[in-house]
Design an enzyme around this catalytic site. Structure first.
Site, PDB file in Angstrom:
ATOM      1  N   THR A   1     -49.398 -58.844  -4.140  1.00 54.15           N
ATOM      2  CA  THR A   1     -50.555 -59.741  -4.053  1.00 54.15           C
ATOM      3  C   THR A   1     -50.122 -61.161  -4.426  1.00 54.15           C
ATOM      4  OG1 THR A   1     -51.118 -58.898  -6.243  1.00 54.15           O
ATOM      5  CG2 THR A   1     -52.428 -58.097  -4.412  1.00 54.15           C
TER       6      THR A   1
ATOM      7  N   HIS B   1     -51.414 -46.751  -5.207  1.00 53.49           N
ATOM      8  CA  HIS B   1     -50.795 -48.080  -5.327  1.00 53.49           C
ATOM      9  C   HIS B   1     -49.282 -48.063  -5.342  1.00 53.49           C
ATOM     10  CE1 HIS B   1     -54.439 -50.477  -6.211  1.00 53.49           C
ATOM     11  NE2 HIS B   1     -54.883 -49.342  -6.724  1.00 53.49           N
TER      12      HIS B   1
ATOM     13  N   LYS C   1     -50.941 -65.069  -2.904  1.00 51.97           N
ATOM     14  CA  LYS C   1     -51.339 -66.258  -3.673  1.00 51.97           C
ATOM     15  C   LYS C   1     -50.389 -67.418  -3.402  1.00 51.97           C
ATOM     16  CE  LYS C   1     -53.022 -62.957  -7.027  1.00 51.97           C
ATOM     17  NZ  LYS C   1     -52.588 -62.146  -8.176  1.00 51.97           N
TER      18      LYS C   1
ATOM     19  N   LYS D   1     -43.225 -62.169 -11.039  1.00 49.89           N
ATOM     20  CA  LYS D   1     -43.809 -60.827 -10.922  1.00 49.89           C
ATOM     21  C   LYS D   1     -43.147 -59.981 -12.001  1.00 49.89           C
ATOM     22  CE  LYS D   1     -42.128 -60.681  -6.618  1.00 49.89           C
ATOM     23  NZ  LYS D   1     -42.908 -60.052  -5.573  1.00 49.89           N
ATOM     24  N   ARG D   2     -43.620 -58.758 -12.208  1.00 48.73           N
ATOM     25  CA  ARG D   2     -42.937 -57.895 -13.165  1.00 48.73           C
ATOM     26  C   ARG D   2     -41.465 -57.748 -12.797  1.00 48.73           C
ATOM     27  NH1 ARG D   2     -46.129 -55.311 -17.243  1.00 48.73           N
ATOM     28  NH2 ARG D   2     -44.188 -54.215 -17.674  1.00 48.73           N
TER      29      ARG D   2
ATOM     30  N   LYS E   1     -37.902 -54.701  -7.100  1.00 49.02           N
ATOM     31  CA  LYS E   1     -38.319 -56.049  -6.703  1.00 49.02           C
ATOM     32  C   LYS E   1     -37.114 -56.982  -6.545  1.00 49.02           C
ATOM     33  CE  LYS E   1     -42.805 -55.541  -9.086  1.00 49.02           C
ATOM     34  NZ  LYS E   1     -43.849 -55.709  -8.049  1.00 49.02           N
TER      35      LYS E   1
HETATM   36  C1  8GP Z   1     -48.921 -52.192  -7.618  1.00 47.66           C
HETATM   37  C2  8GP Z   1     -47.932 -52.256  -6.483  1.00 47.66           C
HETATM   38  O1  8GP Z   1     -46.620 -52.187  -6.980  1.00 47.66           O
HETATM   39  C3  8GP Z   1     -48.130 -53.561  -5.727  1.00 47.66           C
HETATM   40  O2  8GP Z   1     -47.312 -53.596  -4.603  1.00 47.66           O
HETATM   41  C4  8GP Z   1     -49.594 -53.696  -5.304  1.00 47.66           C
HETATM   42  O3  8GP Z   1     -49.820 -54.959  -4.743  1.00 47.66           O
HETATM   43  C5  8GP Z   1     -50.499 -53.541  -6.518  1.00 47.66           C
HETATM   44  O4  8GP Z   1     -50.252 -52.294  -7.148  1.00 47.66           O
HETATM   45  C6  8GP Z   1     -51.965 -53.596  -6.155  1.00 47.66           C
HETATM   46  O5  8GP Z   1     -52.251 -52.672  -5.164  1.00 47.66           O
HETATM   47  N1  8GP Z   1     -48.786 -50.935  -8.307  1.00 47.66           N
HETATM   48  C7  8GP Z   1     -48.891 -50.893  -9.618  1.00 47.66           C
HETATM   49  O6  8GP Z   1     -49.065 -51.897 -10.296  1.00 47.66           O
HETATM   50  C8  8GP Z   1     -48.814 -49.591 -10.242  1.00 47.66           C
HETATM   51  O7  8GP Z   1     -48.648 -48.589  -9.575  1.00 47.66           O
HETATM   52  N2  8GP Z   1     -48.977 -49.625 -11.552  1.00 47.66           N
HETATM   53  C9  8GP Z   1     -49.163 -48.461 -12.294  1.00 47.66           C
HETATM   54  C10 8GP Z   1     -48.214 -47.887 -13.137  1.00 47.66           C
HETATM   55  C11 8GP Z   1     -49.321 -48.753 -13.754  1.00 47.66           C
END
Ligand code: 8GP
Length: 836
Positions: free
Chosen positions: A670, A371, A674, A562-563, A568
C-alpha cells in the site's frame, strides 16, 4: 428563512460546536483551563495539544452521537471490521481535515501566538499495528465513514503499541511505546458495556429441560473486556463511526479463593495475568510465533466483539436469527478467525440454538481477507495448547471438521491426500489447528488484496479450497485514503491540484485523470516541480537536524520505507548502492546522477537477519557518506522510527519509490500506492498491486525489472543456484566480496557473513537472479532523471492515473461484492433558537 416571518433562525455559536475564530479561541482557552487545569504562563506544549484535541473532539461529538442515534433508530445494517491491528496515525490533523476546519483552527491557534505545526507534532500516535495490514484497516475505517456506511471497527486497546526504534551504532534498539502516558483525548471508555470472557477449564455435557444434549463450559478464569470508543470522522459528511477497542481487566472478585485463603500474592498475580492480555502488540509483520498469549488476545477481542454485537441486537429488538441481516463481519486475516467457533458457541451454548441453525447464521455472517502468501505467516496452534485455553472451542472445531470432511469426501471421493491437506487439523506430525482452513470453511467470501495475489491464492495456498468453493473467492485490491495521504500530508500538491480541477477528487479520486489535460502546460509542470523541490528541501532540513547528514535536495530521493523483511529485499537496494560506490572508487570522475538513498522501517525484535540488514545499510552509509571520492554524489540515510506520522512526511518527498519484493511474495503493498499518488515514480517487480499500478499509470511511466512470479517459481523448481550469478557477473562478485571482506565493517569479515552466506548458499528471495536487471533498470532511472521535464511529465501522469487506488474504491467493492450494505446519510439538526 421566510423574510416575512417574525421567527428568526439563529445558529447558536455554542462553545462546543461553534466554528468561528473567536469561538474556537475561547473554547481552546476554556479547555486549557478546565480540562488541563492550566493557564498560559505555565502550560506545556502538551497542555496546548490536549486543549486543542478536546476542542476538536467537542466538535465531533454532535456528529458522533447523532450517527449512533440514527443507526439505532434505523436498525441499520452494519459492517463489523475485526482486526487485531489498527494503525491509525495521529488523529488531530485528520479530524481537522475531515471536519473542514483546518484553516480556521490554524488561524485561531496562531492568533493566540502559538505554533500550530508544533501542536500537531505533539500528538503521540496510537501505533496499534505493525505495517500494511494495520494501516489498511485504518484507511478502510476512513473510507467507510466518508461513504456514510454504518460500520464498527473492533480490535484491541494495546497498552503498548509497536515499539519505538532508535538506531545506536547502526543497530536497531527497541524502546517501549508508552503512548497512553499523557492520556488519550480521543477515546471514551464505556465500562457499562463491559463483557466477560472465559478462558481454560473444562466442559461438561448435560441434558436440558427439553431433553436436548447441551454442553457447558466451566472456565478456569474470567477476564473483563472494557470497550474504549474512538470517533472516526468521515470527510465532509456528518457521519462519525466508532472504533471500539477492548482492554482486559481482572474482575472485581478476582480469585476469591486465593484471596480468602490469605494467598494475597497469588490473587494479585492472577489479576496481573488477566491484564497482560491487552498489554502489548506482537511486533511481528508477516510472521507468527505461536505464543499462547497471542491466542488469548485473539480470542479475547473476538469474544468481546461478538457479545457486543449480540447486545446491540437485543437493544434494537432484533431476533438472533437475523444476525446475518444486521451484521456483516470482515475478518482481517486469520487473527480473528476464532470468530467462526466463538459465534457457534455463543449461539448454541449461550442461546440454545441447534447446530444447523447456528452454522447457517455463522457462515452467512463471515467473510475472510487473506493478506499474505508467506507460509511462515500462516497461523496454526498446537492442539494441546489450544485445548488448554479453549476446550469447548476445540470440541466445536472437531465437529465442524467432521462435517466438513464429509462434504469434501462427497465432492472428491477417495482423495485421501486432499482430505489431509484440507482438514482443519494438521496431523502430519504434532497436531495443529489450521486457522486459514477454519476461516475458509466458516466464511461465505474469501478475498485476496490484489489481482495477482488472489490468483496466486487460488493456485497455491488455498487451491484446495478454491476447488471446493470456487464461488467464495474474489479479489478486492487494496487502496489508501487520499485524505490523510494527500490533503493532510501534501497540502501543497493538493492545493495545486484543486486549483486546476476543483476539489471533487478528494472524494472521487478518479477525477485526478483531469490533470492529464495540464501535462503539456509548462507553467503547471514548473509549479508541480517546484512543489516537489520545496518538500525535498524541507526533508533535507529535517534530516540535517535529526542525523546531522547533509543531503542534496537536487539529487534523486530514492526511498524504500516499509517493514524490514528479507522478501522486501532492502538488501537488494543495498547491493545497488555498493555497485555505484564501487564504480566511483574505480573511476572517481565517472558521470553519475546524484542520489540520496533513504530507508525507513522497523525490524521485528526477534528477526536477526532483518536487524543485520539495518546494520548493513547504516554501515554502508558510514563509509559512502564520508568517502571524499564520492564527493557527496551518493548519500545513504536510515530514518529512525518510521511510523505513520513520519510516513506522511516521507511520501511527498520521494522521487523514486522502491517496490522491489521477490515476485509472488508481496500480497499487495500500500506504500507503493501512497508514493505514486504523491508523484514518485516506481521501480518495481511485477508483484502485488505493482502490477495494477503499472497497468494504470502506463508501462512507459513505471520502471519494471525482474523475474515474474511464474519465473521465480519455475527457477525454484529447476534448482536455483545463486553461485552461477556470483561467478558469472564480475560487478556483482565485487559487491559481495566487498561486503564479505569487512570493508564496511571496520575490517570485521564476520559481521555480515550471515547475509553473504545466505545470498551465496541459498538466496531464498533470489536477489542474485534479479541483481543485473535491477542495476540496469536503476541506470534507466538515472538517465530519465537527467531530463527533468520528461521526469515531471511521468510524475504528473502517475498522480493523474492513481484514482483506482483510493480506499473509497476498495470499500465500494467490498460493499457491493461482499457486505451488501448501503449508506445511511446523517442529518444534523441545527441548533435553533426561536425568537418570537
Ligand atoms: C500485508 C502484506 O504483506 C501487504 O502486501 C499488504 O499490502 C498488507 O498486508 C495489506 O493487505 N500483510 C501483513 O501485514 C500481514 O500479513 N501481517 C500479519 C502478520 C501480522
Amino acid at each position: 428563512p421566510n423574510p416575512n416571518s417574525t421567527q428568526e433562525i439563529v445558529r447558536i455559536e455554542d462553545d462546543r460546536t461553534g466554528l468561528g475564530i473567536e469561538t474556537l479561541k475561547r473554547a481552546f482557552l476554556d479547555n486549557l483551563f478546565y480540562i488541563q487545569g492550566k493557564f498560559p504562563a505555565i502550560a506545556t506544549l502538551n497542555d496546548y495539544y490536549m486543549a486543542l484535541a478536546y476542542t476538536v473532539r467537542d466538535r465531533l461529538f454532535k456528529r458522533w452521537i447523532t450517527t449512533a442515534e440514527t443507526y439505532g433508530n434505523q436498525k441499520a445494517r452494519t459492517v463489523c471490521y475485526l482486526s487485531a491491528e489498527f494503525l491509525m496515525g495521529p488523529h488531530l490533523g485528520n479530524n481537522l481535515i475531515n471536519l473542514g476546519i483546518y484553516e480556521q483552527v490554524k488561524q485561531a491557534i496562531e492568533e493566540l501566538g502559538l505554533n500550530f505545526e508544533e501542536l500537531l507534532e505533539q500528538e503521540e500516535e496510537p501505533g496499534l499495528g505493525n505495517g500494511g495490514l494495520g494501516r489498511l484497516a485504518a484507511c478502510y475505517l476512513d473510507s467507510l465513514a466518508t461513504l456514510e456506511i454504518p460500520a464498527l471497527g473492533y480490535g484491541i486497546r494495546y497498552e503498548f503499541g509497536i515499539f519505538n526504534q532508535r538506531i545506536q551504532d547502526g543497530w536497531q534498539v527497541e524502546i517501549t511505546d508508552k503512548w497512553l502516558r499523557y492520556g488519550n483525548p480521543w477515546e471514551v471508555s464505556r465500562p457499562e458495556w463491559a463483557v466477560e470472557v472465559k478462558f481454560g477449564g473444562h466442559t461438561e455435557s448435560f441434558t436440558d429441560e427439553h431433553g436436548a444434549y447441551r454442553v457447558r463450559w466451566i472456565p478456569h478464569k474470567v477476564v473483563n473486556g472494557i470497550p474504549y470508543d474512538t470517533p472516526i470522522s468521515g470527510y465532509s459528511v456528518n457521519t462519525c463511526n466508532t472504533l471500539r477497542l477492548w482492554s482486559a481487566e481482572a474482575p472485581e472478585t478476582f480469585d476469591f479463593d486465593a484471596f480468602n485463603a490469605g494467598d494475597y500474592s497469588r490473587a494479585v498475580q492472577q489479576k496481573m495475568a488477566s491484564e497482560t492480555i491487552s498489554k502489548v502488540l506482537y511486533p511481528n509483520d508477516n510472521l507468527t510465533q505461536g505464543k499462547i498469549l497471542r491466542l488469548e488476545q485473539q480470542f479475547f477481542f473476538v469474544s468481546c466483539s461478538l457479545q457486543d454485537m449480540i447486545r446491540i441486537l437485543e437493544r434494537q429488538g432484533i431476533p438472533l436469527e437475523q444476525f446475518p441481516e444486521k451484521f456483516s463481519i470482515q475478518l482481517n486475516d486469520t487473527h480473528p478467525s476464532i470468530t467462526v467457533v466463538e459465534l457457534m458457541r455463543l449461539l448454541m451454548d449461550e442461546h440454545g440454538m441447534e447446530w444447523n441453525k447456528a452454522w447457517g447464521i455463522t457462515t452467512r455472517s463471515l467473510a475472510y481477507t487473506n493478506h499474505t502468501l508467506l507460509p511462515e505467516a500462516l497461523e496454526r496452534w498446537p492442539i494441546s495448547l489450544f485445548g488448554q485455553l479453549l476446550p469447548r472451542h476445540l470440541e466445536i472445531i472437531f465437529e465442524i471438521n467432521r462435517r466438513f470432511l464429509d462434504d469434501v469426501r462427497l465432492k472428491f471421493p477417495d482423495d485421501w491426500e486432499r482430505l489431509g491437506r484440507m482438514s482443519l487439523i494438521d496431523e502430519s506430525g504434532e497436531r495443529y489447528v489450521r486457522m486459514a482452513n477454519l476461516a475458509c470453511v466458516g466464511s461465505f467470501a474469501i478475498n485476496g488484496v490484489a489481482a495477482l495475489h488472489t490468483e496466486l491464492l487460488k493456485e497455491g495456498v488455498l487451491r484446495d479450497f478454491y476447488e471446493m468453493y470456487p464461488e467464495k473467492f474474489n479479489n478486492k485490491t487494496n487502496g489508501v485514503t487520499p485524505r490523510r495521504f494527500m490533503v493532510l500530508s501534501n497540502f501543497r500538491l493538493a492545493n495545486l491540484i484543486s486549483r486546476k480541477i476543483g476539489n471533487n477528487w478528494v472524494k472521487h479520486l478518479e477525477e485526478l485523470h483531469k490533470l492529464e489535460d495540464f501535462v503539456d502546460d509548462p507553467d503547471f509542470r514548473r509549479e508541480f516541480r517546484e512543489i516537489k523541490q520545496a518538500i525535498k528541501q524541507d526533508l533535507a532540513v529535517y534530516i540535517k537536524r535529526t542525523t546531522n547528514i547533509d543531503v542534496n535536495p537536487n539529487s534523486i530521493f530514492d526511498i524504500q520505507s516499509k517493514r524490514i523483511h528479507e522478501y522486501k529485499r532492502q538488501h537488494l537496494n543495498a547491493l545497488h548502492i555498493v555497485t555505484l560506490y564501487n564504480r566511483i572508487k574505480a573511476n572517481p570522475d565517472i558521470d553519475i546522477t546524484p542520489r540520496t538513498f533513504l530507508f525507513g522501517g522497523k525490524a521485528a525484535p526477534g528477526y536477526y537477519m532483518a536487524k543485520l540488514i539495518i546494520k548493513l545499510i547504516n554501515s554502508i552509509g558510514d563509509v559512502v557518506n564520508r568517502d571524499p571520492d564520492v564527493r557527496g554524489r551518493l548519500k545513504v540515510v536510515f530514518l529512525e522510527n518510521y511510523n505513520v506520522k513520519f510516513a506522511q512526511r516521507v511520501y511527498p518527498a520521494a522521487d523514486l519509490s522502491e517496490q522491489i519484493s521477490t515476485a509472488g511474495k508481496e500480497a499487495s503493498g500500500t506504500g507503493n500506492m501512497k508514493f505514486a499518488l504523491n508523484g514518485a515514480l516506481t521501480i518495481g517487480t511485477l508483484d502485488g498491486a505493482n502490477v495494477e499500478i503499472r497497468e494504470e499509470v502506463g508501462a512507459e511511466n513505471f520502471f519494471l525489472f525482474g523475474l515474474t512470479a511464474d519465473e521465480v517459481y519455475a527457477k525454484k523448481v529447476a534448482g536455483y543456484n545463486p553461485m552461477d550469478y556470483y561467478y558469472s557477473n564480475p560487478e556483482l562478485k565485487l559487491v559481495i566480496d566487498r561486503i564479505a571482506s569487512g570493508f564496511f565493517s571496520h575490517g570485521d569479515a564476520n559481521l555480515f557473513k550471515p547475509i553473504v552466506d545466505n545470498l551465496l548458499y541459498g538466496d531464498p528471495y533470489m536477489l542474485l537472479a534479479d541483481y543485473q536487471a535491477y542495476v540496469d533498470c536503476q541506470e534507466q532511472v538515472s538517465q530519465a532523471y537527467q531530463d527533468q521535464d520528461r521526469w515531471t511529465r511521468m510524475s504528473i501522469l502517475n498522480v493523474a492515473r492513481m484514482g483506482k487506488f483510493s480506499s473509497d474504491r476498495s470499500i465500494r467493492d467490498y460493499c457491493e461484492g461482499i457486505w451488501h450494505v448501503q449508506s445511511v446519510p446523517i442529518k444534523l439538526e441545527e441548533y435553533v433558537q426561536e425568537n418570537a
